[in-house]
Write a protein that holds these residues in place. Structure first.
Motif, PDB file in Angstrom:
ATOM      1  N   GLU A   1       0.865  -1.193   0.000  1.00  0.00           N
ATOM      2  CA  GLU A   1       0.000   0.000   0.000  1.00  0.00           C
ATOM      3  C   GLU A   1       0.894   1.233   0.000  1.00  0.00           C
ATOM      4  OE1 GLU A   1      -2.989   0.155   3.022  1.00  0.00           O
ATOM      5  OE2 GLU A   1      -3.706  -1.864   2.572  1.00  0.00           O
ATOM      6  N   SER A   2       0.541   2.200  -0.853  1.00  0.00           N
ATOM      7  CA  SER A   2       1.393   3.392  -1.017  1.00  0.00           C
ATOM      8  C   SER A   2       1.546   4.185   0.285  1.00  0.00           C
ATOM      9  CB  SER A   2       0.833   4.285  -2.121  1.00  0.00           C
ATOM     10  OG  SER A   2      -0.507   4.607  -1.820  1.00  0.00           O
ATOM     11  N   LYS A   3       0.515   4.171   1.118  1.00  0.00           N
ATOM     12  CA  LYS A   3       0.589   4.925   2.374  1.00  0.00           C
ATOM     13  C   LYS A   3       1.661   4.352   3.339  1.00  0.00           C
ATOM     14  CE  LYS A   3      -2.983   2.292   4.766  1.00  0.00           C
ATOM     15  NZ  LYS A   3      -4.217   2.252   5.523  1.00  0.00           N
ATOM     16  N   ASN A   4       2.055   3.120   3.085  1.00  0.00           N
ATOM     17  CA  ASN A   4       3.054   2.492   3.967  1.00  0.00           C
ATOM     18  C   ASN A   4       4.473   2.505   3.389  1.00  0.00           C
ATOM     19  OD1 ASN A   4       1.068   1.830   5.872  1.00  0.00           O
ATOM     20  ND2 ASN A   4       0.524  -0.026   4.741  1.00  0.00           N
ATOM     21  N   LYS A   5       4.655   3.260   2.324  1.00  0.00           N
ATOM     22  CA  LYS A   5       5.943   3.276   1.630  1.00  0.00           C
ATOM     23  C   LYS A   5       7.068   3.792   2.545  1.00  0.00           C
ATOM     24  CE  LYS A   5       8.106   4.723  -2.657  1.00  0.00           C
ATOM     25  NZ  LYS A   5       8.201   5.775  -3.651  1.00  0.00           N
ATOM     26  N   VAL A   6       6.772   4.889   3.235  1.00  0.00           N
ATOM     27  CA  VAL A   6       7.812   5.525   4.070  1.00  0.00           C
ATOM     28  C   VAL A   6       8.301   4.573   5.168  1.00  0.00           C
ATOM     29  CG1 VAL A   6       8.310   7.448   5.643  1.00  0.00           C
ATOM     30  CG2 VAL A   6       6.989   7.852   3.565  1.00  0.00           C
ATOM     31  N   ILE A   7       7.355   4.006   5.883  1.00  0.00           N
ATOM     32  CA  ILE A   7       7.746   3.118   6.999  1.00  0.00           C
ATOM     33  C   ILE A   7       8.418   1.833   6.475  1.00  0.00           C
ATOM     34  CG2 ILE A   7       5.505   1.902   7.311  1.00  0.00           C
ATOM     35  CD1 ILE A   7       6.170   2.282  10.404  1.00  0.00           C
ATOM     36  N   SER A   8       7.982   1.338   5.317  1.00  0.00           N
ATOM     37  CA  SER A   8       8.601   0.138   4.738  1.00  0.00           C
ATOM     38  C   SER A   8      10.043   0.426   4.337  1.00  0.00           C
ATOM     39  CB  SER A   8       7.812  -0.343   3.520  1.00  0.00           C
ATOM     40  OG  SER A   8       6.474  -0.590   3.882  1.00  0.00           O
ATOM     41  N   GLU A   9      10.253   1.617   3.809  1.00  0.00           N
ATOM     42  CA  GLU A   9      11.620   2.003   3.415  1.00  0.00           C
ATOM     43  C   GLU A   9      12.496   2.214   4.654  1.00  0.00           C
ATOM     44  OE1 GLU A   9      10.859   4.007  -0.967  1.00  0.00           O
ATOM     45  OE2 GLU A   9      11.224   5.321   0.743  1.00  0.00           O
ATOM     46  N   LYS A  10      11.894   2.791   5.675  1.00  0.00           N
ATOM     47  CA  LYS A  10      12.650   3.018   6.923  1.00  0.00           C
ATOM     48  C   LYS A  10      13.166   1.677   7.480  1.00  0.00           C
ATOM     49  CE  LYS A  10      12.280   4.575  11.660  1.00  0.00           C
ATOM     50  NZ  LYS A  10      11.395   4.870  12.773  1.00  0.00           N
ATOM     51  N   TYR A  11      12.306   0.674   7.447  1.00  0.00           N
ATOM     52  CA  TYR A  11      12.696  -0.643   7.978  1.00  0.00           C
ATOM     53  C   TYR A  11      13.362  -1.528   6.908  1.00  0.00           C
ATOM     54  CZ  TYR A  11      10.552   0.002  12.552  1.00  0.00           C
ATOM     55  OH  TYR A  11      10.257   0.435  13.829  1.00  0.00           O
ATOM     56  N   GLN A  12      13.440  -1.025   5.679  1.00  0.00           N
ATOM     57  CA  GLN A  12      14.056  -1.742   4.555  1.00  0.00           C
ATOM     58  C   GLN A  12      13.460  -3.137   4.371  1.00  0.00           C
ATOM     59  OE1 GLN A  12      18.353  -1.201   5.387  1.00  0.00           O
ATOM     60  NE2 GLN A  12      18.293   0.043   3.523  1.00  0.00           N
ATOM     61  N   VAL A  13      12.123  -3.179   4.326  1.00  0.00           N
ATOM     62  CA  VAL A  13      11.456  -4.476   4.160  1.00  0.00           C
ATOM     63  C   VAL A  13      10.939  -4.623   2.734  1.00  0.00           C
ATOM     64  CG1 VAL A  13      10.857  -4.827   6.581  1.00  0.00           C
ATOM     65  CG2 VAL A  13       9.287  -3.560   5.126  1.00  0.00           C
ATOM     66  N   PHE A  14      11.035  -5.852   2.233  1.00  0.00           N
ATOM     67  CA  PHE A  14      10.579  -6.145   0.875  1.00  0.00           C
ATOM     68  C   PHE A  14       9.572  -7.307   0.874  1.00  0.00           C
ATOM     69  CE2 PHE A  14      14.888  -4.509   0.808  1.00  0.00           C
ATOM     70  CZ  PHE A  14      14.774  -3.449  -0.081  1.00  0.00           C
ATOM     71  N   GLY A  15       9.381  -7.898   2.017  1.00  0.00           N
ATOM     72  CA  GLY A  15       8.453  -9.025   2.147  1.00  0.00           C
ATOM     73  C   GLY A  15       8.051  -9.156   3.603  1.00  0.00           C
ATOM     74  N   SER A  16       7.530 -10.328   3.956  1.00  0.00           N
ATOM     75  CA  SER A  16       7.113 -10.553   5.345  1.00  0.00           C
ATOM     76  C   SER A  16       8.274 -10.321   6.303  1.00  0.00           C
ATOM     77  CB  SER A  16       6.621 -11.993   5.509  1.00  0.00           C
ATOM     78  OG  SER A  16       5.521 -12.211   4.681  1.00  0.00           O
ATOM     79  N   SER A  17       8.054  -9.461   7.274  1.00  0.00           N
ATOM     80  CA  SER A  17       9.118  -9.138   8.241  1.00  0.00           C
ATOM     81  C   SER A  17       8.506  -8.768   9.581  1.00  0.00           C
ATOM     82  CB  SER A  17       9.951  -7.942   7.759  1.00  0.00           C
ATOM     83  OG  SER A  17      10.425  -8.161   6.456  1.00  0.00           O
TER      84      SER A  17
END
Lengths: 190, 142
Positions: free
Chosen positions: A130-146
């Motif tokens: 989801e685009s709204k979660n892009k920032v936090i996903s990038e912060k944690y450097q996640v690309f899959g289940s984590s």
């Protein structure tokens, strides 16, 4: 005759003088003794009083010191850590991925309900697609289940990545995964 | 007689192909040379991340340690930990789901390192995954 009478009178006077003197002397001695014992008693009373007085002073000092300490402690703010538990996943989820989320939720709701309601622990499931979660996903450097557990204290963050343990244990060895997750969270809450 | 022989050979070939499809043990070597075993455990229903880890492990080994594999120094096993026949080895390695482990063998002594957390952290950075796993294996073989 007059001489005899004078001698008798003299003897009587001497006797009268001597005997009362002995009695007074005894009484005087007793008085002295009483007086000594009174002095001792007074000393004793004086000692108790002084001890009590000293103790009271010391107690007052302790109370004052304690008050100072308490007031100092009241003035110092002890920082409490906050713990964030974030589970990231993609759109296509496997059984292990779903199990990690379920067991994590179960662990927090069972063992950290109070901390969760007080806001000390925060739990989020985040869809990384989801685009709204892009920032936090990038912060944690996640690309899959984590799965990440993060401690926040005085503005600094410490992270533990439990993804591997999740995939290893969550589906077929739930109790082991709960144990690892609880240890991580509890250590971070200290 | 000839027909029977062909039938038996066909059966054996089918069996070997089937076991390759299951892919439990992908390389079985000369045990006396064995120094290092790379084991990757997985469950029956696998996700993309899990299969990618296996792909990267295979790639690392066969691109960098083919000689060691051929001479039996390195053994690679891909094991489904949910199959009953793999229960013993899975329990030995504490593997109940996707688990990557390396065992260094020195005579009767074995030393195992669990790389599962590392693998899930690095799986989405292929170059780093291969480079770090290669370095780890090279270090253990010294």
């Amino acid at each position: 005759m007059l001489k005899k009478t004078a001698i008798i009178l003299f003897v009587v006077l001497i006797t009268a003088f001597i005997f009362p003197g002995c009695g007074n002397s005894g009484q005087s001695e007793k008085t002295v003794n009483d007086s000594i014992s009174q002095v001792n008693a007074t000393d004793s009373i004086f000692d108790e009083d002084s001890t009590k007085s000293a103790m009271t002073t010391a107690e007052n000092n302790i109370e004052k010191n304690t008050d100072t300490l308490v007031s100092k402690t009241k003035n110092v703010k002890i920082a409490k850590p906050k713990v964030k538990v974030y589970y990231f996943h993609g759109a296509n989820r496997c059984v292990s991925c779903v199990a990690i989320e379920e067991v994590t939720k179960k662990t927090i709701n069972t063992y950290y309900k109070k901390e969760l309601s007080e806001g000390i622990i925060e739990f989020k499931t985040i869809d990384i697609e989801e685009s709204k979660n892009k920032v936090i996903s990038e912060k944690y450097q996640v690309f899959g289940s984590s799965l990440f557990v993060t401690k926040i204290l005085n503005g600094s963050e410490t992270k533990t990545d439990l993804t591997g343990d999740g995939f290893k244990y969550a589906k077929n060895k739930e109790e082991k995964f709960i144990e690892i997750l609880r240890k991580t969270i509890t250590d971070y809450l200290k | 007689m000839k027909k029977a022989l062909i039938f038996i050979l066909s059966l054996m070939l089918t069996g070997s192909l089937f076991s390759q499809t299951i892919g439990d043990t992908i390389v079985s070597n000369n045990a006396k040379n064995l120094k290092l075993t790379v084991l990757y455990f997985h469950i029956t229903n696998r996700c993309n991340t899990c299969t990618t880890i296996e792909t990267l492990v295979r790639k690392t080994i066969f691109e960098n340690f083919k000689t060691e594999v051929d001479s039996g120094i390195i053994n690679v096993s891909i094991i489904n930990c949910e199959l009953p026949e793999n229960k013993v080895i899975s329990e030995k390695y504490d593997a109940y789901g996707a688990t990557l482990a390396i065992t260094f063998i020195n005579g009767a002594k074995e030393k195992t390192e669990d790389l599962s957390n590392w693998a899930f952290q690095k799986v989405h950075k292929e170059d780093i995954f291969i480079s770090e796993l290669k370095n780890k294996i090279t270090e253990l073989l010294k």
